[in-house]
Design a protein around this motif. Structure first.
Motif, PDB file in Angstrom:
ATOM      1  N   HIS A  27      45.429  60.810  24.286  1.00  0.00           N
ATOM      2  CA  HIS A  27      46.098  61.608  25.315  1.00  0.00           C
ATOM      3  C   HIS A  27      45.091  62.253  26.253  1.00  0.00           C
ATOM      4  CE1 HIS A  27      48.690  64.716  27.100  1.00  0.00           C
ATOM      5  NE2 HIS A  27      49.707  64.009  26.683  1.00  0.00           N
TER       6      HIS A  27
ATOM      7  N   TRP B  76      55.360  66.047  21.049  1.00  0.00           N
ATOM      8  CA  TRP B  76      55.174  66.449  22.444  1.00  0.00           C
ATOM      9  C   TRP B  76      54.043  65.654  23.096  1.00  0.00           C
ATOM     10  CZ3 TRP B  76      58.011  68.466  25.965  1.00  0.00           C
ATOM     11  CH2 TRP B  76      57.449  68.942  27.142  1.00  0.00           C
TER      12      TRP B  76
ATOM     13  N   THR C 192      54.819  63.332  26.402  1.00  0.00           N
ATOM     14  CA  THR C 192      54.147  63.517  27.696  1.00  0.00           C
ATOM     15  C   THR C 192      53.283  62.301  28.056  1.00  0.00           C
ATOM     16  OG1 THR C 192      52.444  64.790  26.507  1.00  0.00           O
ATOM     17  CG2 THR C 192      54.156  66.028  27.658  1.00  0.00           C
TER      18      THR C 192
ATOM     19  N   LEU D 131      52.035  62.383  31.800  1.00  0.00           N
ATOM     20  CA  LEU D 131      51.730  63.750  32.205  1.00  0.00           C
ATOM     21  C   LEU D 131      50.560  64.292  31.398  1.00  0.00           C
ATOM     22  CD1 LEU D 131      55.355  65.170  32.453  1.00  0.00           C
ATOM     23  CD2 LEU D 131      53.854  64.518  34.331  1.00  0.00           C
TER      24      LEU D 131
ATOM     25  N   SER E  29      49.278  66.861  29.693  1.00  0.00           N
ATOM     26  CA  SER E  29      49.572  68.170  29.128  1.00  0.00           C
ATOM     27  C   SER E  29      48.516  68.528  28.086  1.00  0.00           C
ATOM     28  CB  SER E  29      50.964  68.188  28.498  1.00  0.00           C
ATOM     29  OG  SER E  29      51.001  67.332  27.370  1.00  0.00           O
TER      30      SER E  29
ATOM     31  N   ALA F 159      55.279  70.624  33.013  1.00  0.00           N
ATOM     32  CA  ALA F 159      54.950  70.208  31.648  1.00  0.00           C
ATOM     33  C   ALA F 159      54.063  71.242  30.972  1.00  0.00           C
ATOM     34  CB  ALA F 159      54.267  68.845  31.665  1.00  0.00           C
TER      35      ALA F 159
ATOM     36  N   THR G 244      55.200  73.385  27.507  1.00  0.00           N
ATOM     37  CA  THR G 244      54.539  72.824  26.326  1.00  0.00           C
ATOM     38  C   THR G 244      54.704  73.731  25.111  1.00  0.00           C
ATOM     39  OG1 THR G 244      52.922  71.520  27.556  1.00  0.00           O
ATOM     40  CG2 THR G 244      52.309  72.191  25.349  1.00  0.00           C
TER      41      THR G 244
END
Length: 448
Positions: A24, A95, A99, A104, A106, A312, A316
């Motif tokens: 991520h 999460w 995302t 996104l 995040s 976002a 979170t």
């Protein structure tokens, strides 16, 4: 035996979180270099993975602070504490993957803290959360980190542009390539010193709850090794969706801009790691990219993408907290051991479903650097604005941001062009009337 089984599940899920944290957050280090072509996508993630692995061994200051000052778990028995940690990790992973699905960037750190806070509230009530610590360690840094990073990147980009203003485009790409690679490498190293430590802290907390370690013991070597390997493996997988958003979606990054953004992010994250502050690398990296984009007069920041990213960020903590609390409630219906198994099974099912959904619009190393396509509604609005501007002769089709002085000069040139056109039309008018006047008497005599 039951406690040992729960501990094993917690450690495995913690390493899964570390893996998702790696893929991520790959974009935080490598998105600018990939977007400008300084590094090819595959070599970029390989370099980032190796430096994340090294960075995980350089410091454990952040690992000592995870959970401390945020939740009060004193007096909780070992199995309940491990279940709280498991549910918090589940909220963070869900999460992170969600995302990632939407591309996104995040914060994995805030997702982890939000999951732990939600699970703690479900188990102990709101009194189990140290709200002063939440404000001091999470909320205030979340507000300051992107602003400070943006200001540093803005000043750095502006200074670099002034110094290298006469450099050709070819010279820029060739001259800044090594600088970008160095900055991205430093950023990857900084990411390893900060984010890998958070999973180490979570596993250490679970080991203390199980009774395997004393709270004052040193971090076991095997914990550091497995966490370093997990985040490096996740980084090598490459979160291509997030890389595409951060590298192409927010602003078109130039080599000068990419180097300034990476150096800005790396300096701030390394400072926070040295001080033991669990800062969000995503907030820092995104703020740096936006700040460096604002420093370019010819760059266009896509505020619609930045707005979705900001939303976002804002949700979170509550979103991952809600997932963590829900998981604890579900686990409570089955008991500690079976509740842990059920929560883990639900986690696997949710992640598998989101991964299958991602295959419908696959983003990989083959298309991560393609030009950003705006949504149809936004593209239609932009076309309508340009057409109306052209129709009213107010602005050209493409109008980059210019300073007031340049705007006044352009308006003066347009006014002078209109005046010259009017003079030409006035001079042409008598010439058109003269032949008509000469023909009129001749025609009259002919008819007579």
């Amino acid at each position: 035996m039951q406690e040992l089984a729960i501990l094993a599940i917690v450690v495995i899920v913690a390493l899964a979180f570390d893996f998702t944290n790696g893929f991520h957050d790959t974009a935080n280090a490598m998105a600018p270099s990939v977007a400008t072509g300084a590094l090819k996508p595959k070599p970029a993630v390989a370099l980032s993975a190796s430096l994340n692995l090294v960075g995980a061994f350089l410091s454990i200051e952040v690992a000592k602070t995870v959970g401390s000052g945020i939740v009060d778990l004193t007096g909780v028995d070992g199995e309940s504490l491990m279940l709280i940690v498991l549910c918090g990790l589940t909220g963070a992973i869900v999460w992170n993957v969600l995302t990632w699905l939407f591309g996104l960037p995040s914060s994995s750190s805030h997702a982890l803290f939000g999951g732990l806070i939600g699970a703690t509230i479900a188990a102990l009530g709101v009194t189990g959360v140290l709200w002063g610590g939440v404000a001091q360690k999470i909320l205030i840094p979340a507000l300051l980190a992107p602003v400070i990073a943006g200001l540093v990147a803005f000043c750095g980009t502006w200074l670099v542009q002034r110094v290298t203003a006469n450099l050709s485009e070819r010279g820029e790409k060739r001259g800044f390539r090594m600088g970008q690679i160095g900055a991205a490498s430093l950023m990857s190293l900084a990411h390893g010193t900060n984010d890998a430590q958070k999973t180490m802290g979570v596993i250490f907390l679970a080991l203390v709850a199980h009774g395997s370690l004393d709270p004052d013991a040193d971090m076991p070597l095997w914990v550091r090794v497995v966490c370093a390997v997990a985040i490096a493996a996740g980084t090598y997988m490459g979160g291509w969706r997030v890389i595409r958003t951060l590298g192409k979606g927010i602003v078109d990054i130039s080599p000068r801009q990419g180097m300034s953004a990476d150096f800005s992010s790396a300096s701030i994250i390394l400072t926070s790691s040295h001080l033991g502050l669990p800062l969000s690398t995503t907030h820092v990296a995104s703020g740096s990219v936006i700040g460096s984009g604002l420093a370019r007069t010819d760059a266009k920041v896509r505020w619609s993408v930045a707005r979705r990213m900001l939303i976002a960020w804002l949700i979170t903590l509550p979103a991952s907290g809600a997932i963590g609390a829900l998981c604890f409630v579900i686990a409570g219906l089955f008991g500690h051991l079976w509740g842990s198994i059920v929560v883990t099974a639900l986690l696997i099912a949710a992640c598998a479903a989101m991964w299958l959904r991602s295959r419908l619009s696959h983003v990989g190393s083959h298309n991560v650097t393609e030009e950003w396509e705006q949504p149809k509604k936004e593209r239609k609005r932009e076309i309508d604005r340009e057409l109306s501007a052209v129709a009213s002769h107010v602005a050209p089709v493409s109008r980059p941001r210019k300073r007031k002085k340049r705007k006044r000069e352009r308006e003066a040139r347009e006014r002078e062009a209109r005046e010259q056109e009017a003079l030409r039309q006035q001079e042409a008018l008598p010439e058109q009337q003269a032949p008509r006047d000469e023909r009129a008497p001749h025609d009259h005599g002919g008819t007579a």
